[in-house]
Design a protein around this motif. Structure first.
Motif, PDB file in Angstrom:
ATOM      1  N   VAL A  35      14.715 111.807  76.688  1.00  0.00           N
ATOM      2  CA  VAL A  35      15.769 112.146  77.625  1.00  0.00           C
ATOM      3  C   VAL A  35      16.868 112.877  76.866  1.00  0.00           C
ATOM      4  CG1 VAL A  35      17.470 111.227  79.196  1.00  0.00           C
ATOM      5  CG2 VAL A  35      15.242 110.150  79.018  1.00  0.00           C
ATOM      6  N   LYS A  91      14.325 102.262  73.949  1.00  0.00           N
ATOM      7  CA  LYS A  91      14.458 102.479  75.392  1.00  0.00           C
ATOM      8  C   LYS A  91      15.159 103.807  75.642  1.00  0.00           C
ATOM      9  CE  LYS A  91      14.790  97.963  77.588  1.00  0.00           C
ATOM     10  NZ  LYS A  91      15.724  97.082  78.269  1.00  0.00           N
ATOM     11  N   TYR A  92      14.974 104.316  76.863  1.00  0.00           N
ATOM     12  CA  TYR A  92      15.584 105.603  77.194  1.00  0.00           C
ATOM     13  C   TYR A  92      17.094 105.557  77.064  1.00  0.00           C
ATOM     14  CZ  TYR A  92      17.308 103.888  81.634  1.00  0.00           C
ATOM     15  OH  TYR A  92      18.005 103.202  82.570  1.00  0.00           O
ATOM     16  N   VAL A  93      17.677 104.359  77.206  1.00  0.00           N
ATOM     17  CA  VAL A  93      19.140 104.247  77.134  1.00  0.00           C
ATOM     18  C   VAL A  93      19.655 104.736  75.787  1.00  0.00           C
ATOM     19  CG1 VAL A  93      21.054 102.629  77.118  1.00  0.00           C
ATOM     20  CG2 VAL A  93      19.226 102.359  78.769  1.00  0.00           C
ATOM     21  N   MET A  94      18.918 104.403  74.716  1.00  0.00           N
ATOM     22  CA  MET A  94      19.365 104.798  73.390  1.00  0.00           C
ATOM     23  C   MET A  94      19.252 106.317  73.212  1.00  0.00           C
ATOM     24  SD  MET A  94      20.667 102.451  71.879  1.00  0.00           S
ATOM     25  CE  MET A  94      21.002 100.876  72.590  1.00  0.00           C
ATOM     26  N   ILE A  96      19.640 108.433  75.639  1.00  0.00           N
ATOM     27  CA  ILE A  96      20.805 108.972  76.340  1.00  0.00           C
ATOM     28  C   ILE A  96      22.032 108.839  75.452  1.00  0.00           C
ATOM     29  CG2 ILE A  96      22.344 108.695  78.313  1.00  0.00           C
ATOM     30  CD1 ILE A  96      20.078 107.972  80.027  1.00  0.00           C
ATOM     31  N   ALA A  97      22.182 107.673  74.828  1.00  0.00           N
ATOM     32  CA  ALA A  97      23.362 107.442  73.989  1.00  0.00           C
ATOM     33  C   ALA A  97      23.431 108.471  72.862  1.00  0.00           C
ATOM     34  CB  ALA A  97      23.335 106.032  73.423  1.00  0.00           C
TER      35      ALA A  97
END
Lengths: 286, 339
Positions: A35, A91-94, A96-97
């Motif tokens: 991402v 995870k995708y969150v990281m 994005i971060a």
């Protein structure tokens, strides 16, 4: 009626460049499942790169990708090894971060280097317009459109014919099997990411023939590219092209017939609509 | 159940006591008070985000939307009719909840998740910004100013104080409220559902978690708190503009959630304390010459944490504590735990 045709043509011209930008994002997300929230800021960076090269070497904006493409490719490869690779299994969150951090970084660095004032280049050699049956086509837009189509086609050929392209597609289908048959996936991913960011260099060069650049431009390009990608779905080059054109035309019609400020509104409404009706996109392969 | 005195509660109590007396120390200095107020504002937003983003695992970027709605309800009713923000802020929060239902129900119904949910929520902020710029009667391109009041009673009833100290306490109360809501949710069925679905949504659904209902509840709670904060925020700023629907600020709220440590209740609080104070200090020190340098530091901290310490500042502090703990318990001969 003529007015409508004129606006549709304007939209199509812009849509071609959007498609080129999104193709880079599509390759990165489609192949690596990474991402990338900083894609719009890579476009912004490319536009500044174009500005620098064009003013230092006194080149025309349209020629600058000869230098900025390799540079942005390299920036992409370095970004991959330093930032993206450590978060591949997270995870995708990281992701994005990390990419949001990158976004901030690019924005801040360009702000420090160029201050907040927007930059633009002198008229490009492809300035002027062509009249066809009462319709006016800006030749800079037309040539940009043609170049976009050419590059998209070239990428399509690269992905389907060359060994590196086949490796990229194999990695996107099944990473483990691709590794088994001898695809070095780190190198493939690095090339993929580099290609994705390199394509923004071409788009940046084309955009600078008729547009200015500011440090905050990345955000609108970023959201816009994700909207086009949502519409296109993954794994379809022609889908990206058609979706880019749809968004370009929708934008242009919104400006002409509703309100210039409603440009983004229409784009995001399309986005929500696509998410509701066809979550896999209109042309998605998987 | 017997109440246990954990180190976390000790630290939180000390922090709370410090926070309560802080304005007595710095109250005279309006700049410092504003800085502290800002920290509290972001801490509250981040703590609220933790419900949907941390526990629920939905990368929400729509804080600006609910913040803006809260601001516009309170601001408009104050400017037009002189209604008291003390009441209208709850109305604003309820309207924010209504908006979250309008957005959340279809999105969750159609299983929009992960990056697509993040993008849809980010788009919401931009859509509202444009809509309010186009809606001339309420928003428009120019800002509107909130009325000033000159006697102490009206200042109080209209929440238009001439010092930042009252705002500081209002936001402190909100932060405590947001924190308690977090703790409460964590202990109920909703909290467990959210934690489960944030790991693996389909698996949670198979195990009988009502995924849609849990997500919508979390989103509503989040919207309510953020809407409340929006109502106070507009009174602090003193003007009303469509730029309250701020996409950058929404991203920052989510960043606080990540930097603090995803899903850790006190994480956003620590992150806000750390990041917002760094940002404001750098901005104040370097503001003129090096615009944007604070953003570089912000970006580097974010990237480093995302790559090396996904458990965030809370995780870092915890491991530091664990390293020094043996010394403490040796001195006490473990008596603390016996007591």
């Amino acid at each position: 009626m003529e007015n409508l045709a004129q606006n549709i043509i304007n939209g199509l011209m812009m849509g071609g460049i959007y498609a080129l930008i999104v193709l880079g994002l599509s390759i990165i997300f489609g192949v690596m499942n990474v991402v990338n929230f900083a894609h719009g800021d890579f476009v912004m960076l490319s536009m500044y790169g174009t500005f620098l090269v064009a003013t230092w070497l006194n080149w025309d904006a349209i020629a600058t990708p000869l230098i900025t493409f390799p540079v942005m490719f390299l920036v992409g490869v370095i970004t991959y090894y330093i930032l993206i690779q450590p978060t591949l299994r997270e995870k995708y969150v990281m992701q994005i971060a990390v990419t949001v951090g990158l976004q901030y970084l690019f924005r801040a660095l360009t702000q420090i280097a160029f201050k907040a004032s927007p930059r633009a280049l002198n008229f490009s050699i492809i300035q002027g317009n062509i009249e066809i049956g009462g319709l006016t086509i800006l030749s800079s837009r037309l040539i940009s459109f043609a170049v976009s189509l050419l590059v998209i086609f070239a990428v399509y050929i690269f992905l389907s014919k060359s060994w590196a392209g086949k490796a990229i597609r194999a990695a996107s289908d099944d990473l483990d099997v691709a590794s088994l048959v001898g695809v070095n996936y780190h190198r493939t991913y690095a090339i993929t990411f580099g290609l994705g960011t390199g394509l923004t260099a071409v788009a940046g060069g084309l955009l600078m023939t008729f547009q200015q650049v500011g440090p905050l431009m990345g955000m609108s390009f970023g959201l816009l590219s994700w909207v086009v990608l949502a519409m296109a779905g993954l794994g379809s080059t022609s889908g990206v092209l058609i979706s880019g054109l749809i968004v370009g035309v929708a934008e242009s019609l919104a400006i002409a017939y509703w309100d210039p400020r409603a440009r983004l509104l229409v784009v995001y409404m399309l986005f929500i609509l696509v998410l509701w009706i066809k979550p896999r996109g209109l042309f998605g392969r998987k | 159940m017997r109440y246990q005195l954990t180190p976390k509660t000790i630290f939180l109590t000390i922090g709370l006591l410090l926070a309560l007396i802080l304005p007595l120390l710095f109250g005279k200095n309006q700049y410092t008070t504003l800085l502290a107020t800002n920290v509290l504002l972001y801490a509250t937003l981040g703590t609220a985000w933790n419900i949907i983003g941390g526990m629920g695992g939905q990368f929400d970027l729509s804080a600006g939307a609910y913040l803006g709605i809260g601001s516009f309800v309170v601001g408009t009713l104050l400017i037009r009719f002189g209604f008291s923000p003390w009441i209208t802020m709850f109305l604003g929060a309820l309207i924010a909840v209504g908006l979250s239902l309008m957005v959340g129900l279809p999105l969750f119904r159609f299983k929009v998740r992960e990056v697509w949910y993040a993008l849809a929520s980010a788009a919401l902020v931009e859509v509202l910004r444009v809509l309010f710029i186009m809606w001339e009667e309420v928003g428009g391109a120019t800002e509107r100013f909130l009325p000033m009041y000159y006697d102490d009673f009206s200042k109080f009833t209209h929440m238009r104080f001439s010092s930042y100290v009252p705002y500081y306490y209002i936001l402190l109360a909100m932060l405590i409220f947001a924190y308690l809501v977090n703790v409460r949710i964590r202990k109920t069925r909703l909290g467990y559902s959210l934690l489960a679905l944030s790991e693996e949504e389909d698996a949670a659904a198979v195990l009988g978690v009502n995924v849609r209902l849990s997500k919508i509840k979390a989103l509503m709670t989040y919207a309510f708190i953020v809407g409340l904060v929006g109502g106070v925020d507009v009174c602090i700023k003193g003007n009303l503009h469509a730029s309250s629907f701020n996409a950058v600020q929404s991203t920052e709220v989510a960043i606080l959630g990540i930097v603090g440590g995803i899903g850790i209740t006190h994480g956003p609080l620590l992150a806000a304390l750390f990041m917002v104070s760094i940002r404001e200090l750098l901005r104040a020190q370097l503001g003129g010459g090096m615009e944007g340098l604070y953003m570089v530091i912000y970006a580097v901290v974010l990237i480093l944490i995302a790559i090396f310490r996904p458990d965030g500042i809370a995780g870092i502090l915890e491991s530091i504590y664990n390293r020094i703990k043996p010394k403490i318990s040796e001195e006490n001969n473990g008596r603390l735990s016996d007591a």
